[in-house]
Motif scaffolding. Structure first.
Motif, PDB file in Angstrom:
ATOM      1  N   GLN A 190     -16.158  24.104  -0.414  1.00 58.12           N
ATOM      2  CA  GLN A 190     -15.940  25.483  -0.844  1.00 58.12           C
ATOM      3  C   GLN A 190     -16.517  25.722  -2.239  1.00 58.12           C
ATOM      4  OE1 GLN A 190     -14.600  27.561   1.503  1.00 58.12           O
ATOM      5  NE2 GLN A 190     -14.905  25.640   2.606  1.00 58.12           N
ATOM      6  N   SER A 341      -7.952  33.590   8.171  1.00 59.71           N
ATOM      7  CA  SER A 341      -8.069  32.442   9.055  1.00 59.71           C
ATOM      8  C   SER A 341      -9.534  32.161   9.257  1.00 59.71           C
ATOM      9  CB  SER A 341      -7.420  32.740  10.412  1.00 59.71           C
ATOM     10  OG  SER A 341      -7.820  31.770  11.364  1.00 59.71           O
ATOM     11  N   THR A 342      -9.880  30.905   9.515  1.00 62.94           N
ATOM     12  CA  THR A 342     -11.286  30.620   9.832  1.00 62.94           C
ATOM     13  C   THR A 342     -11.676  31.333  11.122  1.00 62.94           C
ATOM     14  OG1 THR A 342     -10.512  28.564  10.837  1.00 62.94           O
ATOM     15  CG2 THR A 342     -11.445  28.425   8.624  1.00 62.94           C
ATOM     16  N   ILE A 345     -13.302  34.360  10.391  1.00 61.65           N
ATOM     17  CA  ILE A 345     -14.675  34.219   9.908  1.00 61.65           C
ATOM     18  C   ILE A 345     -15.596  33.905  11.071  1.00 61.65           C
ATOM     19  CG2 ILE A 345     -16.190  32.859   8.415  1.00 61.65           C
ATOM     20  CD1 ILE A 345     -13.596  32.299   6.718  1.00 61.65           C
ATOM     21  N   ALA A 383      -8.062  31.139   3.902  1.00 63.65           N
ATOM     22  CA  ALA A 383      -8.391  31.044   5.330  1.00 63.65           C
ATOM     23  C   ALA A 383      -8.152  29.613   5.798  1.00 63.65           C
ATOM     24  CB  ALA A 383      -9.831  31.469   5.565  1.00 63.65           C
ATOM     25  N   GLY A 385      -7.989  26.452   8.258  1.00 65.01           N
ATOM     26  CA  GLY A 385      -8.657  25.996   9.466  1.00 65.01           C
ATOM     27  C   GLY A 385      -7.608  25.463  10.421  1.00 65.01           C
ATOM     28  N   ARG A 440     -11.235  28.894   1.722  1.00 69.02           N
ATOM     29  CA  ARG A 440     -10.985  28.246   3.010  1.00 69.02           C
ATOM     30  C   ARG A 440     -10.275  26.922   2.796  1.00 69.02           C
ATOM     31  NH1 ARG A 440     -16.146  29.214   6.870  1.00 69.02           N
ATOM     32  NH2 ARG A 440     -15.342  27.280   7.728  1.00 69.02           N
ATOM     33  N   CYS A 442      -9.897  24.205   5.165  1.00 72.61           N
ATOM     34  CA  CYS A 442     -10.262  23.886   6.546  1.00 72.61           C
ATOM     35  C   CYS A 442     -10.849  22.492   6.682  1.00 72.61           C
ATOM     36  CB  CYS A 442     -11.268  24.919   7.054  1.00 72.61           C
ATOM     37  SG  CYS A 442     -12.788  24.926   6.099  1.00 72.61           S
ATOM     38  N   GLN A 444     -13.479  21.471   5.552  1.00 71.57           N
ATOM     39  CA  GLN A 444     -14.901  21.787   5.802  1.00 71.57           C
ATOM     40  C   GLN A 444     -15.243  21.725   7.291  1.00 71.57           C
ATOM     41  OE1 GLN A 444     -18.066  19.469   3.990  1.00 71.57           O
ATOM     42  NE2 GLN A 444     -19.302  21.308   3.687  1.00 71.57           N
ATOM     43  N   GLY A 448     -17.996  29.181  11.110  1.00 72.97           N
ATOM     44  CA  GLY A 448     -18.216  30.241  10.145  1.00 72.97           C
ATOM     45  C   GLY A 448     -19.652  30.611   9.937  1.00 72.97           C
TER      46      GLY A 448
END
Lengths: 449, 336, 440
Positions: A190, A341-342, A345, A383, A385, A440, A442, A444, A448
């Motif tokens: 991020q 949320s992812t 996206i 957001a 994940g 995010r 998440c 990674q 997205g």
């Protein structure tokens, strides 16, 4: 804390087996414990020549946090790096960053498990020359790519200064610290824009929210409960909100965090007023976390009006209405953090309603940011994940394993705590330069745009 | 009934017994003796009163406690009228099982009972107890006779109880003519149902199948019509029937010492027997609340005294079969 | 509405901050095997959560249960110890049959008014589903004798007295100890005496369900009730009932009175499990903590009637208590905005109202100059009462106090005028407790 698979492949037999079979070997992520060292080892600060002064300033700040700071890779000896900070804030040409990024590259094999790479750069801004813009923008893709190279729970994130923010401003430092710390365990790849900050730099890092009053919606369980616990841990007085039907667990959460329970449906017309009222009795609202959300997954072709409308009402419209009421009430210095949320996206099959709502959250966050900024506040979104909750436990095994292992660089799902840490950071005074952003959490995942 | 005079009629002789007789033995004699006692000519009562002096009550503590617990009397050293009745009952029974007592013990129907406590009797006091039969008179269905029992403490009359029994088919000394009785008292046992309407109850008694045995154990009255279904059937009842005095004593206990006072009159008139097990609805009311305006018929004159329930003091009580208009008993409890 | 002030004695005010209860559940349903202590602790925990009282040392917690096992001799204290309140919060048990909760409130508010304490919780709990089972008197006597016997032989002899039928447990009943009549039978007698019709009773029941359902729908209970064991609303509530449905039910009480029986399961309160708690304090204590103040607990009165000998109906004590309370506070029925009359039975409410309207009765029994008066029925149990919500005996007082406090607060906020509620709770033993709650 970790899921069964992660525990298995980190045990004796499982470790051997997974290596031979080439199975993913997710690391056991290091998470925040009070009074533990910020990083797992010494931190190297490298920069291009032009950014050396900024690098010095950061190194100095790191030392005030009791971090073992080194300025050259050779300084490490046999130790593994707990973190590497690449400073490119003053670089002016793509060619000029070469030496610094290669220096960073040279350290990666010696980066400890749960180590941190943080790239501090400046955002490309209107009026930048094409060369400068390219130089600055390059760090974004670079940071994400580094993240994908890292293993054993190490992460790479970026502090992207905007609007001429000083590299050692409270917000820049606060964001850097968040990325270096175990609090960002599941935040990876991020790049977070950080603007100028007026926050005082003398921060109580153990209780950054002391004296603050926070309201968390949807706090009866899961991520919401974790947010309440984390905000309370950081010193906030917490008002937990959930629908009346969830009141029993809501009360348990309230009593655990020594907070106050308010049984309230966020879709109620006067929800904002009720929230203000509840916070007023504790000294006034400082932080609002819009966490309440529901899922009504259905293929759009089969979607019933009730399924669409309920998701929009709870996940999106309620936030809009409450924010309007708070803005109308003129709440000063308000930190709003909304749960996106992812899926919002990247989208998700059968989640048109959910994705619309979460994408909408990202939209209204950007639009709300300047409005709350006028009163000294911020509005951001987080957001998540794939987060291990009661909700995700109900997802079918195959889908769940893809969400856990295949998509994220960290090869595992996150914990509600990881989301909560990001929210606590965005709620903290030190994050006042972060506004209108989506962070995010998440691991990674490759979802997205 | 001559309440204010104490002792048996002047013409009676007095037979002194050394101690109160045992009821069990008397009962055997009574049963045996009943066989030969058949209606033949006018009834002549024995003109003898039995008397026992020096009756010690110290040893009665456990008996009293059992009585109090069963009837719902508060634990106290003062003997309730019902207990005094029980205490004197063997002596009265002794009169009835005498060979010259003309009526059969078995088959006597208890019509009514009037008792007065004129002075509280306490556990530990030494008593004089006497009993005799008097006043055989005509009843529509035979002859009725009063069994009088008295308890004295230090020569002072403390308790007087008059139990009126009916012997069906016998003839009174005054010939077959109906005595000038109050119409609602004499034919009580067969009063037509339509004439009486149950008041609203104040209590409901669930009487279990063992009620007769339980009262039999504390009263000594083990008459099989009360203690066993078979015994009751032998006398024409479908099931065992409750002791009338048990129901009256419960009402007395219900009013309790605080409301009846140290000295009181306690009356009861019996109608249809209470079959066991059974549920009895009871109205135990202030006499003033049960005044004629309230619906139920006034208290029968035979059961009232000049300063008693008729004057609106004290309590009246009624018992009837729950949910039916079948009347079991009616009585009064009046402080004196 | 009257502007007549209540005479404030020379003591402090006791204010109502708020209340909490668990949803009430019909006996044998959701709270089976849930103890009084479990339920009261849950009610306390919800209250603590609502007002952030974790770790707080309150002046005291008072409450009780009507059906209580002897092992629960310190029921309320044990509940406090299991709660998030400071363990240094004292507590004691109260028992006044169905008026337990209200009596507990009277007790703690008096202490607050006297300055002995600053804050308190009053409430109650009852379970019929987890009621203590009592052994028969004969078994009990034998066991006690055996326990008291000094020798083994003596013990065996005592135990030998036990007969198989003595082993049958005795369930607690709502029967009056002196009359052995159930409360329903008693009320059936009172109902017959006053000539209350079946139709009137059914209407009270119907209104109770309608009003309670509307209150739930409007969110009125969102800050008065915390769900428990998966139950989120009172499960006795029948929003879909109708006068026609109620009219079809068979009478269950008064069938043996020789009068037309009128009391059915529909217009009588079912046996219910539940718990409630109300937070009281001095004004200063609430203000220091910036806690909301809903209302003042102004004054209260208890009464008892001579029901044993049928002079008065078992549940008629509030009829006597209310005129005394009103007189002391220089109030009339017209000064009351909300009548919260506990619906032990629909006819309890109606006989109470009938008594107040009866000139003869008010003169001879209540010692008034004439009838106390007629109340405006639209002010009666406006958000439902026990017929719909259920009636876990000791928990009812807390339910009503919190409801009344919220009602007067809302009314005062709406009109800008003070608002008052009159609370009336009848209880076994011919008891009754009534209270006045007024907006601040």
């Amino acid at each position: 804390m970790a899921d069964n698979y992660t525990r298995f492949v980190n045990g004796g037999l499982g470790k051997k087996l997974s290596k031979q079979l080439g199975l993913p070997r997710p690391a056991i992520l290091r998470r925040y414990v009070p009074d533990a060292p910020l990083t797992v080892g010494p931190v190297l600060v490298v920069s291009d020549d032009a950014s050396a002064a900024d690098a010095d300033a950061l190194a100095k700040a790191l030392m005030t946090w009791d971090v073992d700071v080194r300025r050259t890779p050779e300084d490490a000896g046999d130790a593994r790096w707990g973190g590497v900070v690449l400073v490119g804030t003053a670089a002016e040409t793509p060619e000029a960053v070469s030496e610094a990024v290669l220096a960073l590259g040279g350290t990666l094999r010696r980066l400890a498990g749960n180590g941190r790479v943080v790239v501090v750069s400046r955002a490309a801004e209107a009026g930048d020359s094409p060369t400068l813009a390219a130089t600055r923008a390059g760090f974004e893709g670079f940071t994400r790519s580094v993240g994908k190279e890292l293993r054993d729970g190490a992460t790479a994130n970026g502090v992207q200064l905007t609007g001429g923010a000083a590299v050692d401003s409270a917000s820049a430092l606060g964001t850097l610290r968040f990325f270096l710390s175990a609090k960002s365990a599941y935040v990876d790849g991020q790049v977070l824009p950080v603007g100028p900050s007026e926050a005082p730099s003398d921060v109580d890092w153990e209780r950054p929210l002391a004296g603050k009053v926070a309201v968390v919606t949807g706090a009866a369980r899961g991520i919401g409960a974790a947010i309440a616990r984390t905000l309370a841990r950081d010193g906030a007085k917490v008002v937990v909100v959930d629908v009346p039907a969830a009141g029993e667990s809501l009360a348990a959460v309230a009593n655990e965090v020594k907070g106050t329970a308010v049984q309230l449906d966020v879709t109620a017309a006067d929800a904002g007023t009720k929230i203000l009222e509840a916070a007023r009795h504790l000294g006034g609202l400082d932080i609002l976390v819009h966490n309440a959300g529901i899922l009504r997954d259905k293929l759009l072709a089969n979607m019933k009006p009730a399924q669409w409308d309920a998701v929009i009402a709870v996940n999106l419209a309620s936030q809009l209405r409450i924010n309007e009421q708070l803005l109308a009430a003129g709440v000063e210095g308000l930190r709003i953090v909304s749960l996106a949320s992812t899926s919002g996206i990247a989208g998700g099959k059968g989640q048109t309603n959910y994705a619309y709502s979460k994408s909408g959250v990202i939209g209204h966050t950007a639009a709300t940011a300047p409005l709350v900024a006028e009163l000294g506040g911020t509005a951001n979104a987080v957001a998540p994940g794939f987060i291990e909750t009661e909700m995700t436990r109900s997802i079918p095994f195959g889908t769940r394993e893809v969400g856990r292992r295949v998509l994220p660089s960290l090869q595992q799902g996150g914990l509600p705590l990881d989301v909560a840490e990001a929210i606590a950071f965005l709620s903290s005074p030190a994050a006042d330069g972060v506004n209108g952003q989506v962070l995010r959490v998440c691991g990674q995942s490759m979802l997205g745009k | 009934m001559a309440f204010n005079a104490t002792g048996a009629p002047a013409s009676y002789g007095v037979t002194e017994l050394a101690q109160l007789p045992k009821l069990g033995g008397l009962f055997v004699r009574g049963v045996a003796g009943s066989v030969g006692k058949r209606p033949k000519g006018a009834v002549r009562l024995p003109e003898t009163a039995y008397q026992v002096v020096g009756v010690e009550t110290t040893g009665e503590a456990a008996h009293l406690a059992a009585y109090q617990r069963l009837l719902g009397e508060p634990a106290s050293e003062v003997l309730p009228a019902g207990f005094l009745h029980v205490l004197a009952f063997p002596l009265a029974t002794a009169v009835m099982v005498r060979g010259d007592f003309p009526l059969p013990l078995l088959g006597l129907v208890h019509l009514r009972n009037v008792a007065r406590v004129l002075r509280p009797v306490r556990l530990g006091e030494t008593l004089e107890v006497r009993a005799w039969a008097q006043d055989a008179r005509t009843h529509r269905r035979g002859v009725q006779v009063d069994l009088v029992a008295e308890v004295l403490v230090g020569g002072e009359l403390a308790y007087q109880g008059v139990s009126t029994y009916l012997a069906k088919g016998f003839t009174a000394p005054d010939g077959g003519a109906a005595a000038p009785e109050a119409p609602d008292a004499a034919p009580a046992a067969e009063a037509p149902r339509e004439e009486w309407t149950a008041p609203l109850p104040t209590a409901r008694w669930q009487l279990g199948g063992g009620t007769g045995r339980a009262y039999g154990a504390v009263s000594g009255d083990q008459n099989p019509i009360h203690t066993s279904s078979l015994g009751a059937k032998a006398f024409g009842f479908p099931r065992a029937i409750a002791h009338g005095m048990y129901t009256a004593a419960r009402a007395l206990a219900e009013v309790g010492p605080a409301r009846r006072g140290d000295t009181y009159e306690w009356t009861v008139e019996f109608f249809k027997p209470v079959l066991l097990p059974g549920t009895v609805d009871v109205a135990i009311r202030y006499a003033r609340d049960a005044a004629p305006t309230d619906g139920p018929e006034p208290v029968p004159a035979t059961l009232t005294s000049e300063n008693g329930a008729a004057a609106g003091q004290g309590f009246v009580y009624d018992g009837w079969r729950s949910g039916k208009n079948t009347r079991h008993f009616q009585g009064t409890i009046t402080p004196l | 509405m009257s502007t007549t002030p209540s005479p404030v004695p020379s003591t402090r005010e006791a204010v109502i901050i708020g209340g909490n209860r668990i949803p009430f559940s019909r006996a044998g349903k959701k709270y089976v095997r849930t103890s009084n202590q479990d339920m009261f602790t849950a009610a306390l925990e919800g209250l603590v959560a609502r007002f952030g009282l974790q770790g707080e040392r309150l002046g005291e917690v008072a409450g009780g249960a009507v059906l209580k096992h002897s092992k629960n001799f310190n029921l309320i204290r044990e509940s406090v110890l299991g709660s998030s309140l400071a363990p240094t919060t004292p507590a004691y048990d109260v028992q006044q049959a169905c008026a337990t909760g209200l009596e507990a409130a009277i007790a703690v508010t008096n202490k607050i008014k006297l300055g002995q304490i600053e804050s308190a919780i009053a409430g109650g709990t009852d379970t019929v589903s987890d009621a203590p089972i009592v052994v028969s008197d004969r078994l009990r006597a034998a066991l006690l004798d055996a326990n008291h016997a000094k020798t083994t032989g003596g013990k065996l002899k005592a135990l030998a007295a036990i007969r198989p039928k003595d082993l049958a447990p005795v369930s607690p009943s709502t029967g009056e100890p002196r009359t052995h009549l159930s409360m329903g039978e008693h009320q059936a007698i009172t109902t017959a005496k006053w000539g209350i019709t079946r139709e009137d009773q059914d209407e009270v029941a119907y209104n109770s369900h309608q009003n309670l359902a509307r209150a739930w729908e409007s969110g009125f209970f969102d800050d008065l009730v915390t769900p428990y064991k998966g139950l989120t609303r009172d499960d006795n509530m029948r929003p879909d009932t109708s006068l026609e449905k109620l009219a079809k039910l068979k009478p269950v009480f008064g069938a043996k009175l020789g009068e037309q029986a009128t009391m059915t399961a529909g217009n009588s309160t079912p046996l219910t499990d539940g718990a409630s708690a109300v937070l009281f304090s001095s004004r200063a204590w609430a203000e220091e903590r910036d806690l909301p103040i809903l209302a003042k607990f102004v004054d209260a009165e208890t009464a008892a009637v001579d029901f044993v000998h049928g002079h008065e109906g078992l549940l008629m004590a509030p009829a006597a208590a209310v005129p005394r309370l009103l007189a002391r506070n220089d109030l009339r029925l017209e000064d009351i905005d909300f009548f919260e009359i506990h619906e032990a039975f629909a006819s309890t409410v109606l006989t109470t109202l009938a008594a107040w309207e009866d000139e003869e009765y008010c003169r001879t029994e209540l010692g008034l100059d004439g009838a106390l008066g007629k109340i405006d029925r639209s002010k009666l149990n406006v958000n439902g009462s026990s017929l719909a919500a259920g009636h876990p005996f000791a928990a009812t007082g807390g339910r009503i106090i919190a409801t009344a406090a919220k009602l007067v607060a809302a009314k005062a906020a709406e009109t800008g005028q003070p608002a008052r509620a009159l609370i009336s709770v009848c209880a076994a033993g011919g008891l009754g407790a009534v209270a006045i709650v007024e907006s601040v």
